[in-house]
Every structure is written in structure tokens, then in C-alpha cells.
Scaffold this motif. Structure first.
Motif, PDB file in Angstrom:
ATOM      1  N   GLY A  15       0.696  -1.314  -0.025  1.00 56.53           N
ATOM      2  CA  GLY A  15       0.079   0.046  -0.101  1.00 56.53           C
ATOM      3  C   GLY A  15       0.846   1.239   0.175  1.00 56.53           C
ATOM      4  N   ILE A  16       1.787   1.368   0.732  1.00 54.79           N
ATOM      5  CA  ILE A  16       2.773   2.483   0.791  1.00 54.79           C
ATOM      6  C   ILE A  16       3.505   2.408  -0.748  1.00 54.79           C
ATOM      7  CG2 ILE A  16       5.078   3.410   1.762  1.00 54.79           C
ATOM      8  CD1 ILE A  16       4.198   1.862   4.205  1.00 54.79           C
ATOM      9  N   GLY A  17       3.682   1.469  -1.371  1.00 58.55           N
ATOM     10  CA  GLY A  17       4.349   1.506  -2.561  1.00 58.55           C
ATOM     11  C   GLY A  17       3.390   2.261  -3.592  1.00 58.55           C
ATOM     12  N   GLU A  18       2.173   1.783  -3.278  1.00 60.83           N
ATOM     13  CA  GLU A  18       1.051   2.266  -4.519  1.00 60.83           C
ATOM     14  C   GLU A  18       0.964   3.740  -4.056  1.00 60.83           C
ATOM     15  OE1 GLU A  18      -3.512   1.363  -5.604  1.00 60.83           O
ATOM     16  OE2 GLU A  18      -2.589   0.486  -3.879  1.00 60.83           O
ATOM     17  N   LEU A  19       0.727   4.134  -2.708  1.00 63.71           N
ATOM     18  CA  LEU A  19       0.891   5.597  -2.653  1.00 63.71           C
ATOM     19  C   LEU A  19       1.761   6.340  -3.228  1.00 63.71           C
ATOM     20  CD1 LEU A  19      -0.478   7.842  -0.726  1.00 63.71           C
ATOM     21  CD2 LEU A  19       1.269   7.115   0.937  1.00 63.71           C
ATOM     22  N   LEU A  20       3.308   6.105  -2.932  1.00 65.86           N
ATOM     23  CA  LEU A  20       4.406   6.592  -3.643  1.00 65.86           C
ATOM     24  C   LEU A  20       4.193   6.606  -5.031  1.00 65.86           C
ATOM     25  CD1 LEU A  20       7.269   5.528  -1.302  1.00 65.86           C
ATOM     26  CD2 LEU A  20       5.792   7.734  -1.105  1.00 65.86           C
ATOM     27  N   TYR A  21       3.616   5.630  -5.641  1.00 65.91           N
ATOM     28  CA  TYR A  21       3.746   5.399  -7.308  1.00 65.91           C
ATOM     29  C   TYR A  21       2.617   6.393  -7.680  1.00 65.91           C
ATOM     30  CZ  TYR A  21       2.660   3.384 -11.913  1.00 65.91           C
ATOM     31  OH  TYR A  21       2.474   3.205 -13.301  1.00 65.91           O
ATOM     32  N   PHE A  22       1.543   6.742  -7.067  1.00 65.44           N
ATOM     33  CA  PHE A  22       0.569   7.642  -7.631  1.00 65.44           C
ATOM     34  C   PHE A  22       0.975   8.983  -7.251  1.00 65.44           C
ATOM     35  CE2 PHE A  22      -2.622   4.146  -7.490  1.00 65.44           C
ATOM     36  CZ  PHE A  22      -3.223   4.561  -8.689  1.00 65.44           C
ATOM     37  N   ALA A  23       1.777   9.387  -6.301  1.00 70.24           N
ATOM     38  CA  ALA A  23       2.548  10.484  -6.069  1.00 70.24           C
ATOM     39  C   ALA A  23       3.296  10.910  -7.295  1.00 70.24           C
ATOM     40  CB  ALA A  23       3.053  10.564  -4.454  1.00 70.24           C
ATOM     41  N   PHE A  24       4.414  10.169  -7.554  1.00 67.29           N
ATOM     42  CA  PHE A  24       5.213  10.496  -8.644  1.00 67.29           C
ATOM     43  C   PHE A  24       4.915  10.072  -9.820  1.00 67.29           C
ATOM     44  CE2 PHE A  24       7.874   9.761  -4.786  1.00 67.29           C
ATOM     45  CZ  PHE A  24       8.501  10.972  -5.002  1.00 67.29           C
ATOM     46  N   ASN A  25       3.550   9.453 -10.034  1.00 64.11           N
ATOM     47  CA  ASN A  25       3.116   9.296 -11.444  1.00 64.11           C
ATOM     48  C   ASN A  25       1.634   9.415 -11.543  1.00 64.11           C
ATOM     49  OD1 ASN A  25       5.696   7.882 -12.794  1.00 64.11           O
ATOM     50  ND2 ASN A  25       5.386   6.843 -10.575  1.00 64.11           N
ATOM     51  N   ARG A  26       1.239  10.623 -11.291  1.00 66.50           N
ATOM     52  CA  ARG A  26      -0.197  10.682 -11.143  1.00 66.50           C
ATOM     53  C   ARG A  26      -0.884  10.647 -12.632  1.00 66.50           C
ATOM     54  NH1 ARG A  26      -3.123  16.338  -9.840  1.00 66.50           N
ATOM     55  NH2 ARG A  26      -2.122  16.847 -11.840  1.00 66.50           N
ATOM     56  N   LYS A  27      -0.179  11.239 -13.467  1.00 64.99           N
ATOM     57  CA  LYS A  27      -1.047  11.317 -14.859  1.00 64.99           C
ATOM     58  C   LYS A  27      -0.500   9.821 -15.609  1.00 64.99           C
ATOM     59  CE  LYS A  27       2.705  13.067 -17.797  1.00 64.99           C
ATOM     60  NZ  LYS A  27       3.158  14.022 -18.814  1.00 64.99           N
ATOM     61  N   LYS A  28       0.416   9.169 -15.278  1.00 67.24           N
ATOM     62  CA  LYS A  28       0.752   7.981 -16.028  1.00 67.24           C
ATOM     63  C   LYS A  28       0.036   6.679 -15.196  1.00 67.24           C
ATOM     64  CE  LYS A  28       5.101   9.596 -17.438  1.00 67.24           C
ATOM     65  NZ  LYS A  28       6.659   9.306 -17.450  1.00 67.24           N
ATOM     66  N   ALA A  29      -0.646   6.928 -14.101  1.00 69.83           N
ATOM     67  CA  ALA A  29      -0.972   5.826 -13.270  1.00 69.83           C
ATOM     68  C   ALA A  29      -1.988   5.176 -13.942  1.00 69.83           C
ATOM     69  CB  ALA A  29      -1.132   6.248 -11.804  1.00 69.83           C
ATOM     70  N   ILE A  30      -3.026   5.969 -14.838  1.00 74.23           N
ATOM     71  CA  ILE A  30      -4.351   5.662 -15.301  1.00 74.23           C
ATOM     72  C   ILE A  30      -3.944   4.751 -16.517  1.00 74.23           C
ATOM     73  CG2 ILE A  30      -4.671   7.361 -16.911  1.00 74.23           C
ATOM     74  CD1 ILE A  30      -7.727   7.172 -16.166  1.00 74.23           C
ATOM     75  N   LYS A  31      -2.815   4.880 -17.175  1.00 79.13           N
ATOM     76  CA  LYS A  31      -2.635   4.012 -18.156  1.00 79.13           C
ATOM     77  C   LYS A  31      -1.611   2.835 -17.870  1.00 79.13           C
ATOM     78  CE  LYS A  31      -2.766   7.612 -21.867  1.00 79.13           C
ATOM     79  NZ  LYS A  31      -2.169   8.370 -23.042  1.00 79.13           N
ATOM     80  N   ASN A  32      -0.571   3.352 -17.102  1.00 76.79           N
ATOM     81  CA  ASN A  32       0.264   2.178 -16.773  1.00 76.79           C
ATOM     82  C   ASN A  32       0.052   1.875 -14.923  1.00 76.79           C
ATOM     83  OD1 ASN A  32       1.917   2.481 -18.936  1.00 76.79           O
ATOM     84  ND2 ASN A  32       3.240   3.833 -18.078  1.00 76.79           N
ATOM     85  N   ARG A  33      -1.119   1.045 -15.108  1.00 79.88           N
ATOM     86  CA  ARG A  33      -1.581   0.967 -13.634  1.00 79.88           C
ATOM     87  C   ARG A  33      -0.821   0.347 -12.540  1.00 79.88           C
ATOM     88  NH1 ARG A  33      -7.532  -1.408 -13.927  1.00 79.88           N
ATOM     89  NH2 ARG A  33      -6.268  -3.360 -14.942  1.00 79.88           N
ATOM     90  N   TYR A  34      -0.774   0.519 -11.260  1.00 80.65           N
ATOM     91  CA  TYR A  34      -0.024  -0.120 -10.294  1.00 80.65           C
ATOM     92  C   TYR A  34      -0.257  -1.526 -10.231  1.00 80.65           C
ATOM     93  CZ  TYR A  34       2.227  -0.998  -5.883  1.00 80.65           C
ATOM     94  OH  TYR A  34       3.000  -1.364  -5.025  1.00 80.65           O
ATOM     95  N   LYS A  35      -1.673  -1.915 -10.537  1.00 82.53           N
ATOM     96  CA  LYS A  35      -1.939  -3.351 -10.238  1.00 82.53           C
ATOM     97  C   LYS A  35      -1.465  -4.298 -11.216  1.00 82.53           C
ATOM     98  CE  LYS A  35      -6.518  -2.112  -8.174  1.00 82.53           C
ATOM     99  NZ  LYS A  35      -8.075  -2.113  -8.620  1.00 82.53           N
ATOM    100  N   ASP A  36      -1.444  -3.538 -12.566  1.00 73.65           N
ATOM    101  CA  ASP A  36      -0.970  -4.357 -13.751  1.00 73.65           C
ATOM    102  C   ASP A  36       0.783  -4.658 -13.499  1.00 73.65           C
ATOM    103  OD1 ASP A  36      -3.276  -4.402 -14.974  1.00 73.65           O
ATOM    104  OD2 ASP A  36      -2.911  -2.785 -15.865  1.00 73.65           O
ATOM    105  N   ILE A  37       1.396  -3.538 -13.037  1.00 72.69           N
ATOM    106  CA  ILE A  37       2.680  -3.663 -12.572  1.00 72.69           C
ATOM    107  C   ILE A  37       3.070  -4.656 -11.552  1.00 72.69           C
ATOM    108  CG2 ILE A  37       4.669  -2.434 -11.896  1.00 72.69           C
ATOM    109  CD1 ILE A  37       3.625   0.177 -12.844  1.00 72.69           C
ATOM    110  N   ALA A  38       2.217  -4.556 -10.574  1.00 77.40           N
ATOM    111  CA  ALA A  38       2.312  -5.883  -9.456  1.00 77.40           C
ATOM    112  C   ALA A  38       2.222  -7.177 -10.066  1.00 77.40           C
ATOM    113  CB  ALA A  38       1.683  -5.300  -8.296  1.00 77.40           C
TER     114      ALA A  38
END
Length: 307
Positions: free
Chosen positions: A247-270
Motif C-alpha cells: 500500500g505504501i508503494g502504491e501511494l508513492l507510485y501515484f504521488a510520482f506518476n499521477r498522470k501515468k497511473a491511469i495508463k500504466n496501472r499499479y495493479k498491472d505492474i504488480a
């Protein structure tokens, strides 16, 4: 005399007309010669934006992933070391535990219920004697999972008429296009509780034991503080859920990749195991142990060469 008067009048009128023409061209910032090159107006905001690439597509519509990147803020995490035991570890043995807060629909409650919530929240704030930060994170609303679920349900039905299938396909396409061109946001709310470990107060025989005791002390203290916040805010119908490492990793991912997170989803990366420190595959326990031994042996050889 009449001829001379007419000439003088003509000259005066011509001079007035010429003066008016020059004045009007200067006011409009146009060249005095009509066929001359027109001066370019300089924007007050500078030329940096005009030099950048446009983010619009072929049809002039802006996509979610094409917006300008926000200013980088890596300096806010410059002293971050690792994520360990559901905590963020910083330099000088400072630890932060983060919990997600479920909001309460405050404005739909009665005045008495609102007053009870305010009183509970104020009481909790009065008990704090350690640093607690409230962090709000705006994320793009991701409709990928609901859209995929709708598609699976539609394709799984064998008795749907052709018109219903066409309508479902058009609706899915409209939702996908709407998500890309008209982004919507949702706000995530977090509590960040920090704790500074005083290493001088810890007795240990070696570095490994000291490291273990530091982590355990930080974890116990931060867990106590988060549990106290959860117990206090539960009376105000506010849920507090501690984040794990993922959850902390996902939080930081959205903080640094806000505009890319909808295309490169964290769920798909994991799901694709792109978060692993090294590539993995289905192997037996013996093979995994051999790989670990090789890694340890290489580390020892590097330490000996460095010494």
C-alpha cells in the motif's frame, strides 16, 4: 486667392488624415506600410510554453496522459532509505507509518451528529503529543475494472439480441473515451505518523541485533499510535486502516506518476512482477537456496576486495 485657399485646405486635410493613419497603426501595433511584415506579439507569460510540445492529439482533444508533468518533488523524499515492516524509513532512524482514512459523509448528518463528530475529532487532536500529518492525494478515477467487467458479462451472455450487443459495445467505447478525454478525480485521505528512534537508548551486542531492535521499537511505537487514532476516530464513524508495504508503494507510485497511473496501472505492474528486485520464475526450493548462496558469496567477495 480661392485656388490658393483650396490648396492649403487640401494640404491640411491630407496632413490630418496622414497623422490619424499613423496614430491608428501605432495603437494597433501594425506596420505603417500595409504590406510590411506584422510584428509578433510577445506573451507576458514568457516563451517557455510556446517552445514546449503541444499535448493535444490529432483532433485537438487533450488526453489524460498527455498533460504537462508537475514539477518534480523528489527532494521531499531525498532522505528516504527503504520501506520495511509497513513503515517508511528515513535517515537518522526516523520512521513513518501511514494509514488510510475512510471519510464520513458529514453534511448528510444531523446537527447533533455533526457536533459529536467535531467533539470526538477535537478530543483526539488534544491528546496528540507527537507529529501527525494529514495527507490528501488526488487520483484519476480509474474505470478500467468496471469496464472490463461489463465487457465480460456482455460477452458471456448467449441470448442477447444484436441491438443490445451493439448498444453495450457503444457504451463501453463511450466510457473508455470519456475516461481518456474527460478525467475525473477522487481524493484519498491519509494520516502519516512519524517516530524518531533514539539509538543511544538501545543496548545490543552487534549490528544485526541493533538493527532488529531499532525496527521493532519503531514498529511497536507507531502501531500503538495508529491504533490509538483508530480507536479514537471510530467514535466519529471515521475508519483508519494501516497501509502495508504494498500500500505504501502504491501511494508513492501515484504521488510520482499521477498522470501515468491511469495508463500504466499499479495493479498491472504488480501482477506482471515488475516490482521484484530480480526476475523470478517457478523453481524448486533447492534452486532458490543455491541462488541465494551465490548472491551471498558474491557479496562477501566484493566486501573482501573493497577491504
Amino acid at each position: 486667392m480661392d485656388g490658393e485657399t483650396q490648396v492649403i485646405d487640401f494640404i491640411v486635410l491630407t496632413a490630418l488624415a496622414l497623422g490619424f493613419y499613423v496614430f491608428s497603426r501605432l495603437m494597433l501595433k501594425e506596420p505603417l506600410i500595409p504590406w510590411g511584415a506584422k510584428k509578433k506579439r510577445v506573451s507576458k507569460q514568457g516563451t517557455s510554453k510556446s517552445k514546449g510540445k503541444t499535448s493535444k492529439g490529432k483532433k485537438g482533444k487533450k488526453s489524460v496522459g498527455d498533460e504537462d508533468e508537475p514539477d518534480p518533488f523528489e527532494e521531499l523524499f531525498s532522505d528516504m532509505e527503504e520501506i520495511v515492516k509497513k513503515m517508511i524509513r528515513f535517515e537518522n532512524d526516523r520512521f513513518v507509518m501511514i494509514a488510510e482514512v475512510d471519510p464520513v459523509n458529514y453534511f448528510l448528518l444531523s446537527p447533533e451528529e455533526q457536533e459529536a463528530i467535531d467533539r470526538t475529532f477535537e478530543t483526539w487532536l488534544a491528546t496528540l503529543h507527537y507529529p501527525v500529518q494529514i495527507y490528501l492525494q488526488n487520483r484519476y478515477v480509474d474505470l478500467s475494472d468496471p469496464i472490463e467487467k461489463m465487457r465480460d458479462i456482455m460477452l458471456g451472455q448467449d441470448d442477447l439480441p444484436i441491438n443490445a450487443i451493439e448498444y453495450g459495445q457503444s457504451m463501453i467505447e463511450d466510457l473508455t473515451r470519456w475516461q481518456e478525454l474527460t478525467p475525473r478525480y477522487e481524493t484519498k485521505r491519509y494520516l502519516a505518523v512519524s517516530y524518531q528512534v533514539n539509538v543511544k537508548e538501545i543496548n545490543a551486542d552487534n549490528k544485526d541485533e541493533l538493527e532488529e531492535k531499532i525496527l521493532q521499537k519503531a514498529y511497536n511505537e507507531l502501531s500503538r499510535r495508529v491504533s490509538a487514532a483508530a480507536n479514537a476516530l471510530r467514535k466519529a464513524r471515521i475508519g483508519v486502516n494501516r497501509l502495508d508495504n504494498d500500500g505504501i508503494g502504491e501511494l508513492l507510485y501515484f504521488a510520482f506518476n499521477r498522470k501515468k497511473a491511469i495508463k500504466n496501472r499499479y495493479k498491472d505492474i504488480a501482477r506482471n512482477e515488475m516490482l521484484a528486485l530480480y526476475t523470478t520464475a517457478d523453481q524448486d526450493e533447492r534452486h532458490i537456496e543455491l541462488v541465494k548462496e551465490m548472491i551471498d558469496r558474491d557479496g562477501e567477495e566484493k566486501e573482501q576486495q573493497a577491504g
